[in-house]
Design a protein around this motif. Structure first.
Motif, PDB file in Angstrom:
ATOM      1  N   PHE A  96      33.869  30.413  41.536  1.00 41.51           N
ATOM      2  CA  PHE A  96      34.347  29.899  40.239  1.00 41.51           C
ATOM      3  C   PHE A  96      33.680  28.563  39.916  1.00 41.51           C
ATOM      4  O   PHE A  96      33.756  28.065  38.805  1.00 41.51           O
ATOM      5  CB  PHE A  96      35.862  29.671  40.269  1.00 41.51           C
ATOM      6  CG  PHE A  96      36.710  30.894  40.454  1.00 41.51           C
ATOM      7  CD1 PHE A  96      36.161  32.162  40.599  1.00 41.51           C
ATOM      8  CD2 PHE A  96      38.085  30.788  40.494  1.00 41.51           C
ATOM      9  CE1 PHE A  96      36.950  33.279  40.777  1.00 41.51           C
ATOM     10  CE2 PHE A  96      38.898  31.900  40.672  1.00 41.51           C
ATOM     11  CZ  PHE A  96      38.326  33.148  40.816  1.00 41.51           C
ATOM     12  N   ARG A 121      33.988  43.161  47.047  1.00 44.19           N
ATOM     13  CA  ARG A 121      34.184  42.028  46.127  1.00 44.19           C
ATOM     14  C   ARG A 121      32.844  41.517  45.579  1.00 44.19           C
ATOM     15  O   ARG A 121      32.453  40.380  45.784  1.00 44.19           O
ATOM     16  CB  ARG A 121      34.973  40.922  46.809  1.00 44.19           C
ATOM     17  CG  ARG A 121      36.274  41.442  47.393  1.00 44.19           C
ATOM     18  CD  ARG A 121      37.165  40.359  47.892  1.00 44.19           C
ATOM     19  NE  ARG A 121      37.886  39.714  46.779  1.00 44.19           N
ATOM     20  CZ  ARG A 121      38.766  38.730  46.985  1.00 44.19           C
ATOM     21  NH1 ARG A 121      38.974  38.282  48.198  1.00 44.19           N
ATOM     22  NH2 ARG A 121      39.402  38.200  45.963  1.00 44.19           N
ATOM     23  N   ASP A 124      28.789  40.800  40.491  1.00 41.52           N
ATOM     24  CA  ASP A 124      27.852  41.208  39.429  1.00 41.52           C
ATOM     25  C   ASP A 124      28.369  40.860  38.032  1.00 41.52           C
ATOM     26  O   ASP A 124      27.574  40.462  37.157  1.00 41.52           O
ATOM     27  CB  ASP A 124      27.557  42.703  39.533  1.00 41.52           C
ATOM     28  CG  ASP A 124      28.823  43.539  39.480  1.00 41.52           C
ATOM     29  OD1 ASP A 124      29.780  43.222  40.216  1.00 41.52           O
ATOM     30  OD2 ASP A 124      28.891  44.469  38.665  1.00 41.52           O
ATOM     31  N   GLU A 188      45.751  38.268  33.144  1.00 42.82           N
ATOM     32  CA  GLU A 188      46.687  37.646  34.094  1.00 42.82           C
ATOM     33  C   GLU A 188      47.210  36.309  33.560  1.00 42.82           C
ATOM     34  O   GLU A 188      46.459  35.568  32.888  1.00 42.82           O
ATOM     35  CB  GLU A 188      46.004  37.466  35.450  1.00 42.82           C
ATOM     36  CG  GLU A 188      46.090  38.661  36.390  1.00 42.82           C
ATOM     37  CD  GLU A 188      45.304  39.904  35.943  1.00 42.82           C
ATOM     38  OE1 GLU A 188      45.410  40.933  36.620  1.00 42.82           O
ATOM     39  OE2 GLU A 188      44.600  39.830  34.922  1.00 42.82           O
ATOM     40  N   ASP A 305      48.311  42.098  44.600  1.00 39.07           N
ATOM     41  CA  ASP A 305      48.669  41.046  45.572  1.00 39.07           C
ATOM     42  C   ASP A 305      50.082  41.194  46.110  1.00 39.07           C
ATOM     43  O   ASP A 305      50.466  40.460  47.017  1.00 39.07           O
ATOM     44  CB  ASP A 305      48.503  39.657  44.947  1.00 39.07           C
ATOM     45  CG  ASP A 305      47.057  39.349  44.664  1.00 39.07           C
ATOM     46  OD1 ASP A 305      46.776  38.372  43.953  1.00 39.07           O
ATOM     47  OD2 ASP A 305      46.192  40.116  45.120  1.00 39.07           O
ATOM     48  N   ARG A 371      47.697  38.612  52.121  1.00 38.05           N
ATOM     49  CA  ARG A 371      48.907  39.348  51.709  1.00 38.05           C
ATOM     50  C   ARG A 371      49.301  40.384  52.764  1.00 38.05           C
ATOM     51  O   ARG A 371      50.481  40.663  52.938  1.00 38.05           O
ATOM     52  CB  ARG A 371      48.708  40.008  50.342  1.00 38.05           C
ATOM     53  CG  ARG A 371      48.212  39.088  49.267  1.00 38.05           C
ATOM     54  CD  ARG A 371      49.111  37.880  49.011  1.00 38.05           C
ATOM     55  NE  ARG A 371      48.494  36.974  48.032  1.00 38.05           N
ATOM     56  CZ  ARG A 371      48.986  35.820  47.634  1.00 38.05           C
ATOM     57  NH1 ARG A 371      50.109  35.395  48.147  1.00 38.05           N
ATOM     58  NH2 ARG A 371      48.355  35.047  46.774  1.00 38.05           N
TER      59      ARG A 371
HETATM   60  C1  EPZ Z   1      41.575  37.486  41.820  1.00 36.42           C
HETATM   61  O1  EPZ Z   1      40.480  37.850  42.645  1.00 36.42           O
HETATM   62  C2  EPZ Z   1      42.622  36.904  42.761  1.00 36.42           C
HETATM   63  N1  EPZ Z   1      42.074  35.729  43.435  1.00 36.42           N
HETATM   64  C3  EPZ Z   1      43.017  37.960  43.811  1.00 36.42           C
HETATM   65  O2  EPZ Z   1      44.071  37.390  44.599  1.00 36.42           O
HETATM   66  C4  EPZ Z   1      43.564  39.186  43.069  1.00 36.42           C
HETATM   67  O3  EPZ Z   1      43.863  40.189  44.013  1.00 36.42           O
HETATM   68  C5  EPZ Z   1      42.514  39.700  42.082  1.00 36.42           C
HETATM   69  O4  EPZ Z   1      42.130  38.645  41.167  1.00 36.42           O
HETATM   70  C6  EPZ Z   1      43.031  40.874  41.251  1.00 36.42           C
HETATM   71  O5  EPZ Z   1      44.173  40.477  40.558  1.00 36.42           O
HETATM   72  C7  EPZ Z   1      41.979  34.561  42.747  1.00 36.42           C
HETATM   73  O6  EPZ Z   1      42.337  34.471  41.576  1.00 36.42           O
HETATM   74  C8  EPZ Z   1      41.437  33.395  43.498  1.00 36.42           C
HETATM   75  P1  EPZ Z   1      38.778  40.610  40.357  1.00 36.42           P
HETATM   76  P2  EPZ Z   1      39.067  38.286  41.970  1.00 36.42           P
HETATM   77  O7  EPZ Z   1      37.459  40.044  40.027  1.00 36.42           O
HETATM   78  O8  EPZ Z   1      38.820  37.475  40.770  1.00 36.42           O
HETATM   79  C9  EPZ Z   1      35.787  44.153  41.060  1.00 36.42           C
HETATM   80  C10 EPZ Z   1      45.184  36.789  46.581  1.00 36.42           C
HETATM   81  O9  EPZ Z   1      45.705  37.475  47.476  1.00 36.42           O
HETATM   82  N2  EPZ Z   1      34.739  43.206  40.662  1.00 36.42           N
HETATM   83  O10 EPZ Z   1      39.801  40.779  39.276  1.00 36.42           O
HETATM   84  O11 EPZ Z   1      38.062  38.311  43.045  1.00 36.42           O
HETATM   85  C11 EPZ Z   1      36.355  43.817  42.440  1.00 36.42           C
HETATM   86  O12 EPZ Z   1      35.547  44.375  43.459  1.00 36.42           O
HETATM   87  C12 EPZ Z   1      43.831  37.197  46.010  1.00 36.42           C
HETATM   88  O13 EPZ Z   1      45.699  35.755  46.074  1.00 36.42           O
HETATM   89  C13 EPZ Z   1      33.431  43.666  40.474  1.00 36.42           C
HETATM   90  O14 EPZ Z   1      33.158  44.849  40.633  1.00 36.42           O
HETATM   91  O15 EPZ Z   1      39.431  39.785  41.544  1.00 36.42           O
HETATM   92  C14 EPZ Z   1      37.712  44.442  42.400  1.00 36.42           C
HETATM   93  O16 EPZ Z   1      37.596  45.819  42.703  1.00 36.42           O
HETATM   94  C15 EPZ Z   1      43.260  38.441  46.692  1.00 36.42           C
HETATM   95  N3  EPZ Z   1      32.468  42.783  40.104  1.00 36.42           N
HETATM   96  C16 EPZ Z   1      38.129  44.308  40.939  1.00 36.42           C
HETATM   97  O17 EPZ Z   1      36.928  44.008  40.201  1.00 36.42           O
HETATM   98  C17 EPZ Z   1      32.734  41.445  39.915  1.00 36.42           C
HETATM   99  O18 EPZ Z   1      31.805  40.690  39.561  1.00 36.42           O
HETATM  100  C18 EPZ Z   1      39.128  43.184  40.691  1.00 36.42           C
HETATM  101  O19 EPZ Z   1      38.526  42.001  41.122  1.00 36.42           O
HETATM  102  C19 EPZ Z   1      34.057  40.988  40.109  1.00 36.42           C
HETATM  103  C20 EPZ Z   1      35.053  41.883  40.484  1.00 36.42           C
END
Ligand code: EPZ
Length: 416
Positions: A96, A121, A124, A188, A305, A371
């Motif tokens: 971030f 994770r 992209d 969110e 989560d 978690r």
């Molecule tokens: C945020 O992670 C939270 N972390 C996570 O909480 C939470 O589980 C997640 O959002 C989903 O709600 C923070 O806010 C610090 P995403 P983030 O990008 O941003 C795919 C906790 O326990 N994706 O919404 O990493 C990814 O692989 C943590 O507090 C891509 O494909 O989650 C996943 O399948 C764990 N490409 C889906 O999107 C990208 O560039 C959701 O990921 C980014 C994500």
């Protein structure tokens, strides 16, 4: 390596205050890179993820200072735009930092993020968002090199409503000239909180919480005092703890409608839930009923989560529950540990079936991620006998002094 030592079987009795939201604090700490001045964040819990982000801000030439529970950040004169692997690797939210450093310093060299091992994770969507704003992005030798000298506002379309990508692109756009629209955004509450923080600093961000966010670039942001929203995942964890242990619990400083799906799922269980202002009162007086089936989804769906904590609840509920984890491809690492404690669970890929048992048994178990570790604490609190949980640094990433809080509620848990 510290461990939790739990003697299960006690009922919950008491009142708890929910801390500030980890997943609101982490992007807001990154946003401080945009700000020419001091920011005071009030009532900040010392989550290990927060400390890891402070290490990065200090490395960038910023100053972070604790005044009791307040955290003061001053990024007025950063000395570099580099985030080395040793720091980036500690926390997912390190990525971030990319958007805000790029927007203000125009040049970034950042390593890939770390974070809980719950899936690949990828980042992209973060990088394609920066490119859509005109940044040059090159990935080489384990680092991401970005040049933002020719950035301008534009349309960004997310293939998936990623929370982090939405927040990263928002932060990149607030100091980028012109109008930016981000389509298919995450909704969110933490995204809304970031908008509120940025606008309080002088940014022009609109419609966070909806699927298209608009940003008008401005020249400068100034520092403010701010307190984030409460942590809905911690609140949900305590609600589940009460449903499992039985007893009476008042959760102060919570926003009930952010846990609407969980609360509605609990309505079939012998749980009385009263919501009044920012208090959630839970009274649990019998064996919970299985949720039947549960699918994790983006907000306002059931939060991924809370999936692990809910699985622990289903292990002792009456009936069978199917749980589908739609967000992360390997977020079931707590299952073998719950089975060690007597959980009756079978799983394939992202689907598992939990057959509720009337009892779990203490065992020596291992926290696989934040978690998942919390789900083992919950299982230990209801299990017959003693449970030892190792690798609890992962739990400390998102729960602060958890054992002290649970002890204040009459439960028997120690850090050894
Ligand atoms: C945020 O992670 C939270 N972390 C996570 O909480 C939470 O589980 C997640 O959002 C989903 O709600 C923070 O806010 C610090 P995403 P983030 O990008 O941003 C795919 C906790 O326990 N994706 O919404 O990493 C990814 O692989 C943590 O507090 C891509 O494909 O989650 C996943 O399948 C764990 N490409 C889906 O999107 C990208 O560039 C959701 O990921 C980014 C994500």
């Amino acid at each position: 390596m510290a461990k939790f030592f739990i003697n299960g079987g006690k009922k919950i009795e008491g009142e708890i205050e929910v801390e500030s939201a980890k997943n609101a604090l982490l992007p807001i700490l990154s946003a401080c890179n945009l700000i020419d001045g001091k920011v005071r964040l009030k009532k900040v819990p010392k989550f290990l993820d927060v400390l890891a982000m402070c290490d990065i801000l200090n490395y960038l030439g910023g100053k972070t200072l604790w005044e009791e529970d307040d955290l003061i950040i001053d990024m007025s004169s950063p000395k570099c735009g580099d985030v080395p692997n040793s720091l980036a690797d500690k926390v997912r939210a390190s990525i971030f930092m990319l958007g805000p450093i790029l927007a203000r310093q125009k040049k970034v060299k950042i390593a890939y993020p770390g974070g809980c091992d719950i899936g690949l994770r990828p980042i992209d969507l973060h990088l394609s968002g920066m490119r859509a704003l005109g940044a040059k992005v090159v990935e080489k030798n384990g680092y991401i090199y970005c040049d933002g000298s020719n950035m301008k506002g534009g349309d960004v379309i997310l293939n998936f409503p990623s929370v982090g990508a939405t927040e990263n692109i928002m932060m990149a756009a607030v100091l980028t000239k012109g109008k930016t629209r981000i389509y298919n955004c995450a909704k969110e509450p933490e995204v809304v909180d970031l908008q509120n923080f940025l606008n309080a600093c002088g940014a022009k961000v609109y419609n966070a919480g909806c699927s298209v966010i608009e940003i008008e670039g401005v020249d400068k942001l100034t520092g403010i005092e701010y307190q984030t929203i409460p942590d809905r995942i911690i609140a949900g964890t305590y609600i589940i703890a009460c449903a499992m242990c039985g007893g009476k619990l008042t959760i102060k400083g919570a926003i009930a409608q952010e846990n609407q799906v969980l609360l509605s799922k609990l309505s079939n269980s012998p749980c009385i839930i009263d919501v009044k202002d920012d208090k959630i009162k839970v009274k649990s007086y019998g064996r919970p009923k299985s949720f039947g089936e549960l699918e994790t989804a983006v907000y306002p769906g059931f939060p991924t989560d809370l999936q692990a904590q809910t699985m622990a609840l289903q292990c002792v509920s009456e009936g069978t529950c199917m749980i589908v984890e739609n967000l992360f491809e390997s977020r079931f690492k707590h299952i073998p540990e719950l089975i060690k404690m007597g959980g009756d669970i079978s799983f394939r890929d992202r689907v598992c079936v939990v057959r509720g048992r009337d009892k779990l048994y203490g065992a020596d178990v291992w926290a696989s991620d934040l978690r998942g570790g919390a789900s083992l604490v919950l299982a230990g609190l209801v299990a017959e006998g003693y449970t030892t949980i190792s690798n609890i640094e992962l739990i400390d990433r998102g729960y602060f002094k958890l054992e002290e809080k649970l002890t204040s509620l009459g439960l028997n848990i120690k850090r050894i």
